[in-house]
Motif scaffolding. Structure first.
Motif, PDB file in Angstrom:
ATOM      1  N   ARG A 174       0.703  -1.193   0.061  1.00 55.57           N
ATOM      2  CA  ARG A 174      -0.033  -0.062  -0.017  1.00 55.57           C
ATOM      3  C   ARG A 174       1.012   1.328  -0.152  1.00 55.57           C
ATOM      4  NH1 ARG A 174      -4.905  -1.929   2.668  1.00 55.57           N
ATOM      5  NH2 ARG A 174      -4.809  -4.142   3.353  1.00 55.57           N
ATOM      6  N   GLY A 175       0.493   1.974  -1.177  1.00 54.79           N
ATOM      7  CA  GLY A 175       1.500   3.198  -1.135  1.00 54.79           C
ATOM      8  C   GLY A 175       0.759   4.289  -0.455  1.00 54.79           C
ATOM      9  N   TYR A 176      -0.597   4.355  -0.486  1.00 55.32           N
ATOM     10  CA  TYR A 176      -1.835   5.355  -0.265  1.00 55.32           C
ATOM     11  C   TYR A 176      -2.647   4.692   0.755  1.00 55.32           C
ATOM     12  CZ  TYR A 176       0.378   8.182  -4.048  1.00 55.32           C
ATOM     13  OH  TYR A 176       1.239   8.847  -4.743  1.00 55.32           O
ATOM     14  N   ILE A 177      -3.317   5.601   1.856  1.00 54.70           N
ATOM     15  CA  ILE A 177      -4.124   5.097   2.538  1.00 54.70           C
ATOM     16  C   ILE A 177      -5.636   5.116   2.038  1.00 54.70           C
ATOM     17  CG2 ILE A 177      -4.207   7.399   4.006  1.00 54.70           C
ATOM     18  CD1 ILE A 177      -4.497   5.250   6.306  1.00 54.70           C
ATOM     19  N   THR A 178      -6.129   3.950   1.642  1.00 48.44           N
ATOM     20  CA  THR A 178      -7.399   4.020   1.037  1.00 48.44           C
ATOM     21  C   THR A 178      -8.296   2.687   1.448  1.00 48.44           C
ATOM     22  OG1 THR A 178      -8.625   4.350  -1.050  1.00 48.44           O
ATOM     23  CG2 THR A 178      -6.559   3.044  -1.115  1.00 48.44           C
TER      24      THR A 178
ATOM     25  N   VAL B 250      -3.136   0.072  10.212  1.00 44.14           N
ATOM     26  CA  VAL B 250      -3.448  -0.650   9.141  1.00 44.14           C
ATOM     27  C   VAL B 250      -2.781  -1.691   9.400  1.00 44.14           C
ATOM     28  CG1 VAL B 250      -3.224  -0.902   6.629  1.00 44.14           C
ATOM     29  CG2 VAL B 250      -3.679   1.512   7.704  1.00 44.14           C
ATOM     30  N   CYS B 251      -3.365  -3.103   9.415  1.00 43.52           N
ATOM     31  CA  CYS B 251      -2.984  -4.401   9.457  1.00 43.52           C
ATOM     32  C   CYS B 251      -2.109  -4.389  10.711  1.00 43.52           C
ATOM     33  CB  CYS B 251      -2.326  -4.753   8.220  1.00 43.52           C
ATOM     34  SG  CYS B 251      -3.439  -4.757   6.714  1.00 43.52           S
ATOM     35  N   GLN B 252      -2.738  -3.751  11.914  1.00 40.79           N
ATOM     36  CA  GLN B 252      -1.910  -3.916  13.312  1.00 40.79           C
ATOM     37  C   GLN B 252      -0.707  -2.921  13.179  1.00 40.79           C
ATOM     38  OE1 GLN B 252      -1.200  -8.068  14.044  1.00 40.79           O
ATOM     39  NE2 GLN B 252      -2.969  -8.793  12.805  1.00 40.79           N
ATOM     40  N   MET B 253      -0.392  -2.359  12.372  1.00 45.38           N
ATOM     41  CA  MET B 253       0.562  -1.585  12.156  1.00 45.38           C
ATOM     42  C   MET B 253       0.276   0.014  12.442  1.00 45.38           C
ATOM     43  SD  MET B 253       3.238  -2.590   9.151  1.00 45.38           S
ATOM     44  CE  MET B 253       2.045  -3.110   7.859  1.00 45.38           C
ATOM     45  N   THR B 254       0.852   0.788  13.436  1.00 47.61           N
ATOM     46  CA  THR B 254       0.294   1.886  13.855  1.00 47.61           C
ATOM     47  C   THR B 254       0.898   3.119  12.907  1.00 47.61           C
ATOM     48  OG1 THR B 254       0.301   1.358  16.229  1.00 47.61           O
ATOM     49  CG2 THR B 254       0.393   3.672  15.697  1.00 47.61           C
TER      50      THR B 254
ATOM     51  N   LYS C 102      -0.523  10.165  13.169  1.00 49.98           N
ATOM     52  CA  LYS C 102      -1.703  10.769  13.381  1.00 49.98           C
ATOM     53  C   LYS C 102      -1.950  11.647  12.282  1.00 49.98           C
ATOM     54  CE  LYS C 102      -2.205   9.901  18.288  1.00 49.98           C
ATOM     55  NZ  LYS C 102      -2.208  10.611  19.663  1.00 49.98           N
ATOM     56  N   GLY C 103      -3.435  12.109  12.013  1.00 49.57           N
ATOM     57  CA  GLY C 103      -3.437  13.262  11.413  1.00 49.57           C
ATOM     58  C   GLY C 103      -3.582  12.996   9.643  1.00 49.57           C
ATOM     59  N   LEU C 104      -3.521  11.758   9.353  1.00 51.88           N
ATOM     60  CA  LEU C 104      -3.538  11.315   8.012  1.00 51.88           C
ATOM     61  C   LEU C 104      -5.161  11.502   7.415  1.00 51.88           C
ATOM     62  CD1 LEU C 104      -1.467   7.985   7.694  1.00 51.88           C
ATOM     63  CD2 LEU C 104      -0.820  10.052   7.026  1.00 51.88           C
ATOM     64  N   LYS C 105      -4.979  11.905   6.142  1.00 49.59           N
ATOM     65  CA  LYS C 105      -6.349  12.094   5.540  1.00 49.59           C
ATOM     66  C   LYS C 105      -6.768  10.839   4.405  1.00 49.59           C
ATOM     67  CE  LYS C 105      -5.607  15.940   3.879  1.00 49.59           C
ATOM     68  NZ  LYS C 105      -4.748  17.431   3.984  1.00 49.59           N
ATOM     69  N   GLU C 106      -7.856  10.512   4.207  1.00 49.78           N
ATOM     70  CA  GLU C 106      -8.185   9.453   3.172  1.00 49.78           C
ATOM     71  C   GLU C 106      -7.148   9.755   1.836  1.00 49.78           C
ATOM     72  OE1 GLU C 106     -11.826   7.180   1.229  1.00 49.78           O
ATOM     73  OE2 GLU C 106     -12.240   9.186   2.448  1.00 49.78           O
ATOM     74  N   SER C 107      -6.860   8.860   1.412  1.00 47.41           N
ATOM     75  CA  SER C 107      -5.962   8.827   0.021  1.00 47.41           C
ATOM     76  C   SER C 107      -4.796   9.751   0.319  1.00 47.41           C
ATOM     77  CB  SER C 107      -6.754   9.563  -1.238  1.00 47.41           C
ATOM     78  OG  SER C 107      -8.183   9.086  -1.305  1.00 47.41           O
ATOM     79  N   ASP C 108      -3.970   9.690   1.466  1.00 50.26           N
ATOM     80  CA  ASP C 108      -2.992  10.555   1.551  1.00 50.26           C
ATOM     81  C   ASP C 108      -1.802   9.648   1.064  1.00 50.26           C
ATOM     82  OD1 ASP C 108      -2.404  13.064   2.436  1.00 50.26           O
ATOM     83  OD2 ASP C 108      -2.942  12.622   4.622  1.00 50.26           O
ATOM     84  N   LYS C 109      -0.690   9.909   0.444  1.00 51.23           N
ATOM     85  CA  LYS C 109       0.416   9.179   0.406  1.00 51.23           C
ATOM     86  C   LYS C 109       1.291   8.910   1.466  1.00 51.23           C
ATOM     87  CE  LYS C 109       4.584   8.662  -2.640  1.00 51.23           C
ATOM     88  NZ  LYS C 109       5.318   9.386  -3.616  1.00 51.23           N
ATOM     89  N   LEU C 110       1.575   7.511   1.721  1.00 50.03           N
ATOM     90  CA  LEU C 110       2.271   7.262   3.023  1.00 50.03           C
ATOM     91  C   LEU C 110       3.836   7.514   2.869  1.00 50.03           C
ATOM     92  CD1 LEU C 110       0.499   3.595   3.300  1.00 50.03           C
ATOM     93  CD2 LEU C 110       0.184   5.713   4.753  1.00 50.03           C
TER      94      LEU C 110
END
Length: 290
Positions: free
Chosen positions: A104-108, A121-125, A128-136
């Motif tokens: 996963r390169g982006y959060i969606t 995400v999948c037990q990985m913290t 804070k403050g990420l928005k939907e579709s942000d690039k990781l």
């Protein structure tokens, strides 16, 4: 002429045994939420096969892959006809590893839903403050088990993937787990960078690996198709909301909005889906489809 019957049928693919090789046929079926829908998407199988062919060729410097040929003239006579032309791939036989290698390169999608709930995400913290579709900051490797048809894949930790492969391959499994993680991240980084230059964001994707007769890891299955990946247009990309896509997210969205769908899509959804698949193919490969 020798007749062939598939010895394995997945949601979208049919697999034929050709002695020392396999012939994998991508049908025009479409699946979503682990169900096969009643519609066929014209040319979808050919687009998937030819897109995989492009990526396998593009990444053979990172890891060997199972592709031998997509030309039906190289296959037995049974396959040398319109039904198989363009949507079939002759491949090396592999012993497939029972891990889906998701990156996963982006959060969606399910990752965003999980992050909203508890910041993971999948037990990985995650920060804070990420928005939907942000690039990781860095792509995330989030493996899953490979479920039988009709069942859901299960997200697992990297440590669990090591345990699963060690059980199957004592003293070798941990090395395989490390290597497929390394390959997954390297493949994603190279291909995501290339796609970005063509106007497409690869938000996430999955790879599958197997072992050849000498125990070497080989990339199998399909690669970076609209069925196994989320493709977004770079133009208009803006975090903080869902993105339009070149993949079957369009189908998923319609099914979610119409829970009484009976697994049947309206014609306009089918047409828009195949148009999106073709557009992605042409942008990424630089070739007109067909």
């Amino acid at each position: 002429m020798q007749e062939f019957r598939p010895f394995k049928e997945g949601k979208v693919r049919e697999v034929y045994d050709n002695g020392d090789s396999l012939i994998i046929v991508a049908t025009d079926r479409i699946s979503a939420f682990d169900n096969i829908l009643k519609n066929k998407i014209t040319d979808k199988g050919a687009i998937l096969t030819q897109m995989s062919e492009f990526w396998f060729d593009f990444t053979k410097d990172i890891v060997p892959n199972h592709m031998i040929s997509t030309e039906v003239k190289d296959m037995p006579e049974f396959f040398r006809n319109e039904r198989f032309d363009g949507n079939s791939m002759m491949c090396r036989k592999l012993e497939m590893l029972p891990i889906e290698c998701i990156v996963r390169g982006y959060i969606t999608g399910s990752g965003w839903a999980s992050y909203e709930k508890n910041g993971t995400v999948c037990q990985m913290t995650l920060p804070k403050g990420l928005k939907e579709s942000d690039k990781l900051l860095e792509p995330l490797y989030t493996p899953s088990t490979k479920a039988e048809m009709g069942l859901h894949d299960e997200n697992i930790s990297f440590e669990r993937s090591v345990e699963i492969l060690e059980e199957l391959y004592p003293k070798k499994g941990a090395g395989y787990a490390e290597k497929i993680k390394e390959y997954t991240l390297a493949l994603y980084k190279k291909c995501a960078e290339y796609a970005l230059g063509k106007g497409i964001i690869i938000a996430d994707t999955k790879f599958e690996f197997g072992l050849d007769g000498d125990g070497n890891i080989v990339l199998g299955d399909e690669m970076l198709t609209p069925d196994s990946s989320r493709f977004w247009p770079l133009e208009g990309y803006e975090a903080g909301k869902p993105q339009p896509s070149f993949d079957k997210q369009f189908v998923r969205d319609w099914l979610k909005a119409n829970p009484d769908n009976d697994l049947l899509l309206p014609d306009e959804v089918v047409e828009k889906t195949v148009d999106k698949y073709k557009e992605a193919f042409e942008l990424l490969t630089g070739h007109k489809f067909g």
